[in-house]
Design an enzyme around this catalytic site. Structure first.
Site, PDB file in Angstrom:
ATOM      1  NE  ARG A  61      -2.147  -2.307   2.856  1.00  0.00           N
ATOM      2  CZ  ARG A  61      -2.480  -2.794   4.023  1.00  0.00           C
ATOM      3  NH1 ARG A  61      -3.534  -2.358   4.635  1.00  0.00           N
ATOM      4  NH2 ARG A  61      -1.742  -3.732   4.590  1.00  0.00           N
ATOM      5  CD  GLU A  98       1.515 -11.893  16.911  1.00  0.00           C
ATOM      6  OE1 GLU A  98       0.967 -11.286  15.976  1.00  0.00           O
ATOM      7  OE2 GLU A  98       0.934 -12.293  17.930  1.00  0.00           O
TER       8      GLU A  98
END
Ligand code: AMP
Length: 178
Positions: A61, A98
């Protein structure tokens, strides 16, 4: 356009991509011609008149806002891409997710020593992605003249993390919660 109107063009999706996340979806902003233009002009405003050679935009993006800003500010565009996307020799920076690790790559000939570059992405959250690209820009011996985001998540450490490295951070809209 007022800032509240611009913020309202972003759609918040709770629990995407996983429970606990408030996803700030910029695709609804992109649908509105006036909101898109306003967002790009507001991103450009604090940087006008500064000497900037290139914008480094982060996949995916970040490419949207990066290309628009490059045209608005009159500078070149460098793509920081996920592994396996760029066809020639690259430099890379790895960062911790993560679960596991990812990396971003830039063509070795895309930035020259001493060039002034501006980092652009749609959103800053933990700052892990932007931090990796800052290290990558350092590896090119370029000068980072700032970082600009359409959206900043103010409860998360991203902005502080970049500011601690001495980087001027700009954003158009901020939201609470990540
Ligand atoms: P971070 O590395 O945590 O700063 O995450 C930044 C990247 O992840 C950006 O490129 C965003 O597109 C995406 N991202 C992270 N958190 C969100 C969120 N809450 N809503 C939308 N995009 C997000």
């Amino acid at each position: 356009m007022k800032i509240d109107r611009l913020k309202a063009s972003i759609t918040t999706v709770s629990g995407y991509p996983k429970p606990g996340i408030e996803f700030r979806d910029i695709t609804s902003l992109l649908l509105e011609a006036e909101a898109l233009r306003e967002c790009v002009l507001r991103m450009a405003a604090p940087l006008r008149g500064q000497p900037i050679d290139k914008i480094v935009a982060i996949e995916a993006r970040g490419f949207i806002f990066g290309a628009a800003l490059a045209m608005e500010l009159g500078c070149g565009l460098v793509l920081a891409r996920k592994p396996g996307k760029l066809p020639r020799a690259t430099r890379k920076a790895s960062y911790v997710l993560e679960y596991g690790e990812d990396s971003l790559h830039i063509h070795t000939d895309a930035i020259r020593e001493g060039e002034r570059v501006l980092l652009v992405d749609d959103l800053i959250a933990t700052g892990g992605t932007a931090d990796a690209v800052v290290s990558l820009v350092d590896a090119f011996a370029a000068t980072l003249c700032g970082a600009v985001f359409a959206v900043a998540l103010e409860d998360l450490p991203g902005m502080a993390r970049l500011r601690e490295r001495g980087i001027a951070v700009h954003y158009v809209m901020s939201f609470k919660g990540g």
